[in-house]
Design a protein around this motif. Structure first.
Motif, mmCIF file in Angstrom:
data_model
loop_
_atom_site.group_PDB
_atom_site.id
_atom_site.type_symbol
_atom_site.label_atom_id
_atom_site.label_comp_id
_atom_site.label_asym_id
_atom_site.label_seq_id
_atom_site.Cartn_x
_atom_site.Cartn_y
_atom_site.Cartn_z
ATOM 1 N N PRO A 1 6.749 9.253 10.645
ATOM 2 C CA PRO A 1 7.331 8.532 9.513
ATOM 3 C C PRO A 1 6.636 8.980 8.226
ATOM 4 C CG PRO A 1 6.516 7.015 11.213
ATOM 5 C CD PRO A 1 5.968 8.366 11.527
ATOM 6 N N GLY B 1 6.545 8.420 3.795
ATOM 7 C CA GLY B 1 7.002 7.808 2.545
ATOM 8 C C GLY B 1 6.864 8.829 1.430
ATOM 9 N N GLY B 2 5.920 8.579 0.519
ATOM 10 C CA GLY B 2 5.734 9.488 -0.619
ATOM 11 C C GLY B 2 4.833 10.673 -0.312
ATOM 12 N N THR C 1 1.602 10.786 0.006
ATOM 13 C CA THR C 1 0.393 10.812 -0.828
ATOM 14 C C THR C 1 -0.847 10.391 -0.046
ATOM 15 O OG1 THR C 1 0.590 8.509 -1.571
ATOM 16 C CG2 THR C 1 1.742 10.184 -2.886
ATOM 17 N N GLY C 2 -0.683 10.151 1.253
ATOM 18 C CA GLY C 2 -1.799 9.712 2.090
ATOM 19 C C GLY C 2 -2.931 10.731 2.055
ATOM 20 N N THR D 1 5.242 5.099 -1.695
ATOM 21 C CA THR D 1 6.289 4.107 -1.451
ATOM 22 C C THR D 1 5.681 2.797 -0.951
ATOM 23 O OG1 THR D 1 6.526 4.779 0.851
ATOM 24 C CG2 THR D 1 7.918 5.927 -0.764
ATOM 25 N N ASN E 1 2.616 2.146 1.552
ATOM 26 C CA ASN E 1 1.495 1.276 1.156
ATOM 27 C C ASN E 1 1.207 0.248 2.253
ATOM 28 O OD1 ASN E 1 2.847 1.095 -2.219
ATOM 29 N ND2 ASN E 1 1.432 2.576 -1.374
HETATM 30 P P1 FAD Z 1 2.636 8.485 3.170
HETATM 31 O O1 FAD Z 1 1.527 9.291 2.628
HETATM 32 O O2 FAD Z 1 3.951 9.131 3.254
HETATM 33 O O3 FAD Z 1 2.230 7.958 4.620
HETATM 34 C C1 FAD Z 1 0.984 7.356 4.857
HETATM 35 C C2 FAD Z 1 0.951 6.828 6.311
HETATM 36 O O4 FAD Z 1 1.876 5.779 6.468
HETATM 37 C C3 FAD Z 1 1.330 7.870 7.347
HETATM 38 O O5 FAD Z 1 0.604 7.625 8.525
HETATM 39 C C4 FAD Z 1 2.803 7.620 7.594
HETATM 40 O O6 FAD Z 1 3.215 8.008 8.896
HETATM 41 C C5 FAD Z 1 2.899 6.113 7.415
HETATM 42 N N1 FAD Z 1 4.156 5.634 6.842
HETATM 43 C C6 FAD Z 1 4.693 5.936 5.628
HETATM 44 N N2 FAD Z 1 5.826 5.235 5.450
HETATM 45 C C7 FAD Z 1 6.006 4.490 6.568
HETATM 46 C C8 FAD Z 1 6.995 3.553 6.986
HETATM 47 N N3 FAD Z 1 8.019 3.214 6.205
HETATM 48 N N4 FAD Z 1 6.859 2.990 8.217
HETATM 49 C C9 FAD Z 1 5.823 3.298 9.017
HETATM 50 N N5 FAD Z 1 4.864 4.172 8.664
HETATM 51 C C10 FAD Z 1 4.955 4.760 7.451
HETATM 52 N N6 FAD Z 1 -4.887 4.621 -1.309
HETATM 53 C C11 FAD Z 1 -5.500 3.413 -1.457
HETATM 54 O O7 FAD Z 1 -5.568 2.638 -0.498
HETATM 55 N N7 FAD Z 1 -6.043 3.041 -2.651
HETATM 56 C C12 FAD Z 1 -6.002 3.837 -3.744
HETATM 57 O O8 FAD Z 1 -6.511 3.479 -4.797
HETATM 58 C C13 FAD Z 1 -5.355 5.103 -3.621
HETATM 59 N N8 FAD Z 1 -5.260 5.929 -4.682
HETATM 60 C C14 FAD Z 1 -4.683 7.152 -4.537
HETATM 61 C C15 FAD Z 1 -4.636 7.995 -5.637
HETATM 62 C C16 FAD Z 1 -4.056 9.254 -5.525
HETATM 63 C C17 FAD Z 1 -4.013 10.152 -6.720
HETATM 64 C C18 FAD Z 1 -3.523 9.667 -4.275
HETATM 65 C C19 FAD Z 1 -2.882 11.013 -4.115
HETATM 66 C C20 FAD Z 1 -3.563 8.834 -3.182
HETATM 67 C C21 FAD Z 1 -4.147 7.571 -3.303
HETATM 68 N N9 FAD Z 1 -4.214 6.684 -2.213
HETATM 69 C C22 FAD Z 1 -4.819 5.461 -2.353
HETATM 70 C C23 FAD Z 1 -3.673 7.086 -0.897
HETATM 71 C C24 FAD Z 1 -2.152 6.856 -0.738
HETATM 72 O O9 FAD Z 1 -1.507 6.857 -1.963
HETATM 73 C C25 FAD Z 1 -1.887 5.569 -0.019
HETATM 74 O O10 FAD Z 1 -2.344 5.664 1.294
HETATM 75 C C26 FAD Z 1 -0.411 5.141 -0.006
HETATM 76 O O11 FAD Z 1 -0.325 3.826 0.481
HETATM 77 C C27 FAD Z 1 0.467 6.063 0.841
HETATM 78 O O12 FAD Z 1 1.830 5.775 0.564
HETATM 79 P P2 FAD Z 1 2.946 6.876 0.851
HETATM 80 O O13 FAD Z 1 4.271 6.274 0.619
HETATM 81 O O14 FAD Z 1 2.654 8.105 0.084
HETATM 82 O O15 FAD Z 1 2.740 7.120 2.397
#
Ligand code: FAD
Ligand code: MLT
Ligand code: ZN
Length: 504
Positions: free
Chosen positions: A103, A105-106, A108-109, A174, A178
């Motif tokens: 799965p 989202g954005g 950014t993990g 997303t 989050n």
């Molecule tokens: P993704 O990176 O796409 O996925 C992250 C994880 O969630 C993966 O394991 C994926 O399989 C799973 N996932 C995604 N969507 C779903 C769904 N709908 N259902 C089930 N599983 C799913 N994190 C923090 O905690 N605090 C911060 O301050 C922070 N700051 C950041 C700053 C920057 C510049 C960057 C690049 C990252 C930062 N992060 C931070 C990390 C990241 O942004 C977070 O982990 C965010 O919550 C990930 O969201 P995403 O939509 O990008 O998920």
């Protein structure tokens, strides 16, 4: 103050060419063949399945490679469903055919959880981005998982509410991602964890079953708290498709101040004073050391984001207040400033208070920009840990000493920053010459063992992903890991959901 305009929070990135860092052998999953591909295209419509035949390599790489360019999978099918029913149909079929799925989202993990390790299918939630409902009395919003955090926040702002979460990746991450990572971020001190603010979750299990736990009630003690199973499970137990979130009223008055301190002891005193003097209006307490700030200033050169202070100091603390009465909050802030800058050994040496929103955003950029600045400068070894506050900076100092003793301090630069108010340290070591196994050997498992001995957590907010499964035992007891395995085996018996992640 000399601060100017800002660039967007998350700089767009050129996709790098890296080798995957995971050593996990491929599981016994099926490979995607032309018959399966045809079926998936029928389910979603051909334009919602991206394959090397239809899109450029760069487009596929966006889904196969993580934001830092550290991990790269080789998925040849990106699936983009638009509804819960489509997610359900994909997983039902994948489970029957024994196809592994990640799965996403954005993307950014920061622990490699969102990208394939081998050739898993990528299930992107980005098309499921609608806000379905907002109860303007309770502030409970119902939203699809693929809604970008900043877009949700902007929608809520129009109605006087906000998401109880903010982070540097807000323009790209997303709300489903989050929740799946239980992201912490910049508002945690005031609003607490998503575990507390997410009231309900709709999720699809590995076999395609839709679990409707999309409650919109603050209080509900009818048995097990099922939404909690999915929050923080990093896509290993189910795919989150919708959420209900309790959103606070948007504060009318926000103040940002940026202070310089001469030692980490002074940083702690500043935090303690802020708690005493600012009380209920305190909404964020963040910190950076000088090394982190130097990376940001270099990265932001020419953008107008500058050092707001005349001299350089070893530590900086960013304080935010949010309230409903600007005059009352400013008075409080000034009383805090008097206390922090008075007496012989003042807690803070110098500081500035933002006079307007542009200045406020520029001060935030100094803190939020660290991640991007260090990633741009080289290959980053990242540690995201919880520690007892008094010991937090010891880890950075000992890391520097280790790098120095090994003679690599000129090219491997350590910096400490993070969410001081939550005792969450980010320790980054950037290797300016690129990936360097000698640096990695110095840092791991040493950092994780250090944290474990100090009774900390090896992952405060970023999760485990493919980066840390082998170190999970340092923060979780054997019995806890055993129960996690039981849950995984019960909910996803074939292990098709995000394999190689969280549990090794
Ligand atoms: P993704 O990176 O796409 O996925 C992250 C994880 O969630 C993966 O394991 C994926 O399989 C799973 N996932 C995604 N969507 C779903 C769904 N709908 N259902 C089930 N599983 C799913 N994190 C923090 O905690 N605090 C911060 O301050 C922070 N700051 C950041 C700053 C920057 C510049 C960057 C690049 C990252 C930062 N992060 C931070 C990390 C990241 O942004 C977070 O982990 C965010 O919550 C990930 O969201 P995403 O939509 O990008 O998920
Ligand atoms: C932060 O607090 O800036 C984020 O967690 C990102 C990071 O640590 O790199
Ligand atoms: Zn953080």
């Amino acid at each position: 103050m000399r601060l100017g305009s800002l660039r967007p929070a998350l700089h767009s990135r050129f996709w790098r060419h890296v080798q995957t860092a995971s050593t996990a052998p491929r599981g016994r999953f099926a490979a995607l063949g032309s018959e399966e591909l045809r079926h998936l295209k029928q389910l979603l419509g051909p334009s919602n399945v991206l394959t090397p035949e239809e899109v450029e390599r760069e487009d596929l790489l966006r889904y196969n490679q993580d934001w830092m360019g550290k991990w790269e999978g080789r998925s040849s099918a990106i699936l983009k469903p638009a509804t819960t029913q489509e997610v359900s149909a994909i997983l039902k079929y994948a489970n029957e055919k024994n196809l592994a799925v990640v799965p996403q989202g954005g993307n950014t993990g920061l622990v490699g959880g969102s990208v394939p390790v081998h050739d898993e299918l990528v299930l992107s939630l980005l098309r499921m981005n609608q806000v379905e409902a907002l109860d303007t009395l309770s502030g409970i919003v119902t939203v699809e998982a693929g809604c970008v955090l900043e877009q949700l926040d902007q929608y809520l702002a129009k109605h006087g509410f906000m998401v109880p979460l903010d982070l540097g990746a807000k323009g790209t991450c997303t709300i489903g991602g989050n929740a799946a990572t239980n992201a912490g971020g910049l508002r945690y001190l005031r609003y607490g964890s998503l575990r507390g603010n997410v009231l309900g979750v709709e999720a699809v299990l590995a076999d395609g079953q839709v679990v409707d736990s999309l409650y919109a009630l603050r209080k509900d003690n009818t048995g097990y708290g099922l939404p909690q199973l999915f929050i923080g499970s990093e896509g290993t137990l189910g795919v989150i498709t919708k959420l209900t979130i309790l959103c606070p009223a948007r504060p009318k008055a926000v103040n940002i101040a940026f202070f310089a301190c001469s030692s980490f002891e002074h940083v702690q005193r500043t935090f303690s004073l802020a708690r005493q003097k600012l009380g209920e209006v305190l909404s964020a307490v963040e910190f950076c050391d000088r090394s982190a700030i130097d990376f940001v200033l270099k990265r932001e050169a020419g953008t107008g984001v500058r050092d707001p202070l005349e001299e350089t100091y070893p530590f900086y603390v960013l304080i935010e207040t949010s309230g409903s009465d600007g005059e009352h909050d400013s008075e409080k802030l000034h009383r805090f400033l008097e206390a922090a800058m008075s007496d012989g050994d003042a807690a803070v040496q110098d500081g500035v208070v933002a006079a307007d929103e542009t200045q406020a955003r520029a001060l935030w950029r100094l803190r939020e920009g660290v991640s991007d600045a260090m990633t741009t400068a080289g290959y980053v070894y990242k540690y995201d840990v919880s520690l007892p506050l008094p010991r937090m900076y010891e880890l950075v100092e000992e890391t520097r000493q280790k790098l120095q003793e090994a003679g690599v301090e000129a090219t491997a630069k350590a910096a400490g920053y993070g969410h001081l108010g939550d005792a969450n340290l980010h320790l980054n070591v950037t290797s300016l010459t690129g990936r360097d196994d000698k640096v990695l050997e110095l840092l791991e498992p040493w950092v994780f063992e250090w944290v474990s001995k100090a009774n900390g957590s090896i992952s405060a907010e970023h999760g485990i992903g493919q980066c840390k499964p082998h170190f999970l035992h340092l923060s979780k007891s054997e019995s806890a890991v055993a129960l996690m395995r039981t849950l995984k085996a019960t909910m996803d018996p074939k292990g098709i959901l995000n394999p190689y992640k969280v549990l090794a």
